[in-house]
Design a protein around this motif. Structure first.
Motif, PDB file in Angstrom:
ATOM      1  N   TYR A  52      22.023 -16.052 -24.150  1.00 26.93           N
ATOM      2  CA  TYR A  52      23.007 -15.537 -23.210  1.00 26.93           C
ATOM      3  C   TYR A  52      22.345 -15.282 -21.867  1.00 26.93           C
ATOM      4  O   TYR A  52      21.126 -15.221 -21.764  1.00 26.93           O
ATOM      5  CB  TYR A  52      23.608 -14.225 -23.737  1.00 26.93           C
ATOM      6  N   TYR A  70       1.381 -12.413 -19.068  1.00 24.48           N
ATOM      7  CA  TYR A  70       0.528 -11.223 -19.086  1.00 24.48           C
ATOM      8  C   TYR A  70      -0.240 -10.969 -20.384  1.00 24.48           C
ATOM      9  O   TYR A  70      -0.981 -10.005 -20.484  1.00 24.48           O
ATOM     10  CB  TYR A  70       1.295  -9.970 -18.676  1.00 24.48           C
ATOM     11  N   LEU A 121      12.309 -11.952 -31.959  1.00 27.98           N
ATOM     12  CA  LEU A 121      11.573 -10.993 -31.137  1.00 27.98           C
ATOM     13  C   LEU A 121      10.198 -11.559 -30.814  1.00 27.98           C
ATOM     14  O   LEU A 121       9.739 -12.511 -31.437  1.00 27.98           O
ATOM     15  CB  LEU A 121      11.409  -9.671 -31.900  1.00 27.98           C
TER      16      LEU A 121
HETATM   17  P1  HAM Z   1      10.605 -12.527 -24.682  1.00 24.87           P
HETATM   18  O1  HAM Z   1      10.030 -13.359 -25.787  1.00 24.87           O
HETATM   19  O2  HAM Z   1      10.848 -13.202 -23.393  1.00 24.87           O
HETATM   20  O3  HAM Z   1       9.611 -11.301 -24.491  1.00 24.87           O
HETATM   21  O4  HAM Z   1      11.954 -11.874 -25.190  1.00 24.87           O
HETATM   22  C1  HAM Z   1      11.996 -11.123 -26.379  1.00 24.87           C
HETATM   23  C2  HAM Z   1      13.233 -11.493 -27.192  1.00 24.87           C
HETATM   24  O5  HAM Z   1      14.409 -11.372 -26.389  1.00 24.87           O
HETATM   25  C3  HAM Z   1      13.267 -12.939 -27.662  1.00 24.87           C
HETATM   26  O6  HAM Z   1      12.514 -13.132 -28.838  1.00 24.87           O
HETATM   27  C4  HAM Z   1      14.754 -13.140 -27.916  1.00 24.87           C
HETATM   28  O7  HAM Z   1      15.129 -12.644 -29.191  1.00 24.87           O
HETATM   29  C5  HAM Z   1      15.393 -12.276 -26.853  1.00 24.87           C
HETATM   30  N1  HAM Z   1      15.870 -13.138 -25.769  1.00 24.87           N
HETATM   31  C6  HAM Z   1      15.171 -13.666 -24.754  1.00 24.87           C
HETATM   32  N2  HAM Z   1      15.958 -14.411 -23.954  1.00 24.87           N
HETATM   33  C7  HAM Z   1      17.200 -14.356 -24.482  1.00 24.87           C
HETATM   34  C8  HAM Z   1      18.466 -14.904 -24.122  1.00 24.87           C
HETATM   35  N3  HAM Z   1      18.638 -15.657 -23.032  1.00 24.87           N
HETATM   36  N4  HAM Z   1      19.528 -14.627 -24.914  1.00 24.87           N
HETATM   37  C9  HAM Z   1      19.392 -13.869 -26.026  1.00 24.87           C
HETATM   38  N5  HAM Z   1      18.237 -13.309 -26.409  1.00 24.87           N
HETATM   39  C10 HAM Z   1      17.146 -13.543 -25.653  1.00 24.87           C
HETATM   40  C11 HAM Z   1       9.790 -10.302 -23.573  1.00 24.87           C
HETATM   41  O8  HAM Z   1      10.786 -10.153 -22.930  1.00 24.87           O
HETATM   42  C12 HAM Z   1       8.615  -9.350 -23.495  1.00 24.87           C
HETATM   43  N6  HAM Z   1       8.928  -8.330 -22.492  1.00 24.87           N
HETATM   44  C13 HAM Z   1       8.330  -8.731 -24.851  1.00 24.87           C
HETATM   45  C14 HAM Z   1       7.200  -7.753 -24.815  1.00 24.87           C
HETATM   46  C15 HAM Z   1       7.291  -6.409 -24.789  1.00 24.87           C
HETATM   47  N7  HAM Z   1       5.907  -8.056 -24.772  1.00 24.87           N
HETATM   48  C16 HAM Z   1       5.204  -6.946 -24.708  1.00 24.87           C
HETATM   49  N8  HAM Z   1       6.039  -5.940 -24.718  1.00 24.87           N
END
Ligand code: HAM
Length: 426
Positions: free
Chosen positions: A120, A260, A280
């Motif tokens: 999304y 990062y 996740l």
């Molecule tokens: P990320 O892998 O970009 O990591 O996003 C984490 C989770 O958010 C993904 O595994 C997925 O389940 C969900 N997600 C990402 N994009 C979408 C989308 N367009 N629609 C639905 N779900 C989505 C992070 O964001 C890092 N900040 C995680 C982190 C925290 N690393 C260290 N601390």
């Protein structure tokens, strides 16, 4: 007819109930582990993500909702929250002592991505971040918390996909080997990968193009190039996970889409999600706080895709029932006034009872209550009022009983009643 913005959806009904179940389960686990909530704004200056998630990442490159505000400043709707949390901690000088900070957040993120099932443009994340502890033990604690949430929701068939991406110091040796490997077969890689190999070779491993994934067969493995301390760190984490019975598999291609990370990187996939299978992801990011202008602080965390976890939760447990409270239906004007006085007392006592104010005839109220999934209807007519009783009708069974008015709170709170008929707020 007006419609919601593409990729952004309204949440209601059973799906929203699944969201709430996931959130409540997570909040309870965060409380047990001593994590405190943090809320940061939806809008951040673009710099926050450019300097952290990275200019070479798809998120910053292709997916940010970025615009100039009226003061001509470049702002973005946060595509993720780790960098924003770090920005907040630095701004409020919450780092730098020897005390750790254990934080969590729940909120919407925004990425202008290509539409696909489970992907999304506004989506939700539940995230946990640990600052000030560099040990593999702190990673294991955070992962135990994560699996406690997943298990609490009834998800058991999940595996952790694990890698170590080393440190900025250990990576150049890997880059040299990897670039040499790339050059030998560069014609087989896509245009984006030709750009990536110069900017950030790790991104090549992450390419979604099937031809690139095939061309990567036999690539140098990053864990073979770790420095001694990162190697020991990785080995210790694996030892802890094995001892804690958290099943994992090593995945040398797992590098994550954000720049990062240092050392530990991981994802949890779910086969129930199809193509967008990442439920996740997270990892260690020891350099980020310093990079954004704060004190040198080790950090580790993860973010769950709440939309995706809600979907899987419903697949595993079925629809989350609405479980509405009993409905108090007064019959006639005198009863309407008395019913309001009664229910006012019950609400004050913490009972959950819905008041029907429609003034409908009984034959219309009952089918409507049934459609709304109400378990028990409490009827209060002139006859009941005169006797100081109420008629309780259980719609699922058709059973009917009379209760003294004074008994109602105890009856509604009665623990041996089936769940659907229990109406006290937890
Ligand atoms: P990320 O892998 O970009 O990591 O996003 C984490 C989770 O958010 C993904 O595994 C997925 O389940 C969900 N997600 C990402 N994009 C979408 C989308 N367009 N629609 C639905 N779900 C989505 C992070 O964001 C890092 N900040 C995680 C982190 C925290 N690393 C260290 N601390």
């Amino acid at each position: 007819m007006a419609q919601s913005v593409k990729g952004m959806r309204d949440l209601y009904g059973s799906e929203l109930r699944a969201f709430r179940l996931v959130e409540d389960t997570a909040r309870a686990a965060f409380a047990r582990h001593g994590y405190e909530e943090i809320r940061t704004p939806i809008l951040e200056y673009a710099e926050v993500f450019k300097r952290s998630v990275g200019e070479s990442s798809d998120i910053v490159n292709k997916a940010m909702y970025a615009f100039k505000d009226r003061g001509d400043r470049e702002v973005v709707m946060r595509p993720e929250n780790t960098a924003a949390v770090v920005r907040a901690l630095i701004e409020h000088k919450l780092l730098g002592s020897s005390d750790p900070r254990l934080l969590f957040y729940i909120g919407p993120m925004f990425r202008y991505e290509r539409m696909q099932a489970g992907r999304y443009r506004q989506f939700w994340q539940i995230g946990a971040e640990t600052f000030g502890i560099g040990s593999p033990e702190s990673e294991a604690e955070s992962l135990l918390l994560l699996f406690e949430i997943l298990k609490g929701l009834g998800l058991t068939q999940l595996k952790l996909s694990l890698n170590s991406v080393g440190t900025p110091e250990s990576r150049p040796a890997f880059y040299t080997a990897f670039r040499a490997f790339f050059q030998e077969r560069e014609a087989r890689f896509c245009e984006d990968c030709h750009r990536r190999i110069g900017e950030n070779p790790l991104r090549v491993l992450d390419c979604k193009n099937e031809k690139c994934q095939a061309a990567l067969e036999g690539h140098p493995v990053i864990t073979d190039y770790l420095d001694d301390s990162s190697r020991a760190h990785h080995a210790r984490l694996k030892e802890l996970l094995a001892a804690l019975a958290i099943p994992f598999e090593e995945n040398p291609r797992l590098v994550r889409g954000l720049d990062y990370y240092t050392r530990t990187a991981f994802e949890v996939l779910s086969s129930d999600l199809g193509a967008q299978s990442a439920l996740l992801g997270g990892g260690r990011y020891d350099g980020l706080v310093k990079q954004l202008g704060g004190p040198d602080t080790p950090a580790f965390g993860w973010a769950i895709g709440l939309d995706r976890l809600a979907t899987v939760t419903q697949q595993v447990r079925g629809e989350v029932p609405a479980n509405p409270p009993a409905l108090l239906v007064p019959l006639g004007a005198t009863a309407a006034m008395e019913a309001m006085k009664l229910v006012q007392q019950w609400w004050d006592q913490g009972l959950a009872v819905q008041l029907d104010t429609r003034g409908l005839a009984l034959k219309k109220v009952l089918p409507s209550a049934d459609r709304l999934g109400i378990g028990t209807v409490l009827l209060l007519g002139e006859g009941e009022l005169a006797e100081g009783i109420i008629t309780a009708k259980h719609l699922a069974t058709g059973e009917q009983e009379t209760w003294k008015l004074g008994e109602v709170p105890a009856k509604l709170a009665c623990p041996e009643m089936p769940l659907h008929a229990r109406h006290v707020r937890e």
